[in-house]
Design a protein around this motif. Sequence first.
Motif, PDB file in Angstrom:
ATOM      1  N   SER A  19       0.346   8.673  -0.439  1.00 37.06           N
ATOM      2  CA  SER A  19      -0.860   9.058  -1.221  1.00 37.06           C
ATOM      3  C   SER A  19      -0.758  10.465  -1.816  1.00 37.06           C
ATOM      4  O   SER A  19      -1.277  10.764  -2.786  1.00 37.06           O
ATOM      5  CB  SER A  19      -2.052   9.265  -0.032  1.00 37.06           C
ATOM      6  N   SER A  20       0.216  11.370  -1.214  1.00 40.11           N
ATOM      7  CA  SER A  20       0.476  12.592  -1.915  1.00 40.11           C
ATOM      8  C   SER A  20       1.762  13.114  -1.567  1.00 40.11           C
ATOM      9  O   SER A  20       2.383  12.825  -0.316  1.00 40.11           O
ATOM     10  CB  SER A  20      -0.737  13.556  -1.731  1.00 40.11           C
ATOM     11  N   ARG A  21       2.430  14.142  -2.087  1.00 38.14           N
ATOM     12  CA  ARG A  21       3.494  14.777  -1.751  1.00 38.14           C
ATOM     13  C   ARG A  21       3.729  16.145  -2.497  1.00 38.14           C
ATOM     14  O   ARG A  21       3.048  16.466  -3.539  1.00 38.14           O
ATOM     15  CB  ARG A  21       4.727  13.958  -2.151  1.00 38.14           C
ATOM     16  N   ASP A  22       4.345  16.995  -1.927  1.00 38.96           N
ATOM     17  CA  ASP A  22       4.469  18.485  -2.435  1.00 38.96           C
ATOM     18  C   ASP A  22       6.081  18.798  -2.084  1.00 38.96           C
ATOM     19  O   ASP A  22       6.953  17.890  -1.905  1.00 38.96           O
ATOM     20  CB  ASP A  22       3.526  19.357  -2.041  1.00 38.96           C
ATOM     21  N   GLY A  23       6.222  20.076  -2.076  1.00 38.24           N
ATOM     22  CA  GLY A  23       7.630  20.441  -2.074  1.00 38.24           C
ATOM     23  C   GLY A  23       8.064  20.481  -0.585  1.00 38.24           C
ATOM     24  O   GLY A  23       9.542  20.635  -0.345  1.00 38.24           O
ATOM     25  N   LEU A  29      -0.707   6.663   3.954  1.00 36.34           N
ATOM     26  CA  LEU A  29      -2.024   6.296   4.214  1.00 36.34           C
ATOM     27  C   LEU A  29      -1.597   4.837   5.028  1.00 36.34           C
ATOM     28  O   LEU A  29      -1.297   4.143   4.450  1.00 36.34           O
ATOM     29  CB  LEU A  29      -3.152   5.921   3.246  1.00 36.34           C
ATOM     30  N   THR A  30      -1.719   5.014   6.283  1.00 33.93           N
ATOM     31  CA  THR A  30      -1.359   4.152   7.164  1.00 33.93           C
ATOM     32  C   THR A  30      -2.729   3.190   7.778  1.00 33.93           C
ATOM     33  O   THR A  30      -3.750   3.754   7.436  1.00 33.93           O
ATOM     34  CB  THR A  30      -0.575   4.420   8.342  1.00 33.93           C
ATOM     35  N   ARG A  31      -2.489   2.267   8.426  1.00 37.37           N
ATOM     36  CA  ARG A  31      -3.659   1.590   9.039  1.00 37.37           C
ATOM     37  C   ARG A  31      -4.348   2.301   9.987  1.00 37.37           C
ATOM     38  O   ARG A  31      -5.624   2.235  10.032  1.00 37.37           O
ATOM     39  CB  ARG A  31      -3.244   0.392   9.777  1.00 37.37           C
ATOM     40  N   SER A  32      -3.759   3.179  10.833  1.00 32.48           N
ATOM     41  CA  SER A  32      -4.456   4.140  11.504  1.00 32.48           C
ATOM     42  C   SER A  32      -4.803   5.543  11.008  1.00 32.48           C
ATOM     43  O   SER A  32      -5.282   6.253  11.933  1.00 32.48           O
ATOM     44  CB  SER A  32      -3.470   4.288  12.863  1.00 32.48           C
ATOM     45  N   VAL A  35      -1.060  10.185   7.576  1.00 37.16           N
ATOM     46  CA  VAL A  35       0.140  10.939   8.214  1.00 37.16           C
ATOM     47  C   VAL A  35       0.961  11.783   7.348  1.00 37.16           C
ATOM     48  O   VAL A  35       1.264  11.263   6.297  1.00 37.16           O
ATOM     49  CB  VAL A  35       1.166   9.751   8.737  1.00 37.16           C
ATOM     50  N   THR A  36       1.084  13.012   7.647  1.00 36.58           N
ATOM     51  CA  THR A  36       1.761  14.037   6.964  1.00 36.58           C
ATOM     52  C   THR A  36       3.263  14.187   7.540  1.00 36.58           C
ATOM     53  O   THR A  36       3.146  14.431   8.715  1.00 36.58           O
ATOM     54  CB  THR A  36       1.134  15.285   6.746  1.00 36.58           C
TER      55      THR A  36
END
Length: 65
Positions: A19-23, A29-32, A35-36
């Motif tokens: 869903s997103s990323r940075d440096g 985005l998981t079923r639960s 998670v970062t």
Amino acid sequence: MVVRYRIEGGLTDALGELSSRDGLSATLLTRSGSVTINYHDVQLAKEVPPPPPRRSRRLPTPPTG
């Protein structure tokens, strides 16, 4: 995508959509839920195909005769 990463006491996997990323990290985005994962904890990551579409429920065929 699936990501195997370090946690306290071992490794775990996260399976979901990026869903997103940075440096420093990426978020899946998981079923639960969301998670970062910090990049320095990643052991393996790869893209996986989306799940196949659900098949419709088959009703039993009535007996003939």
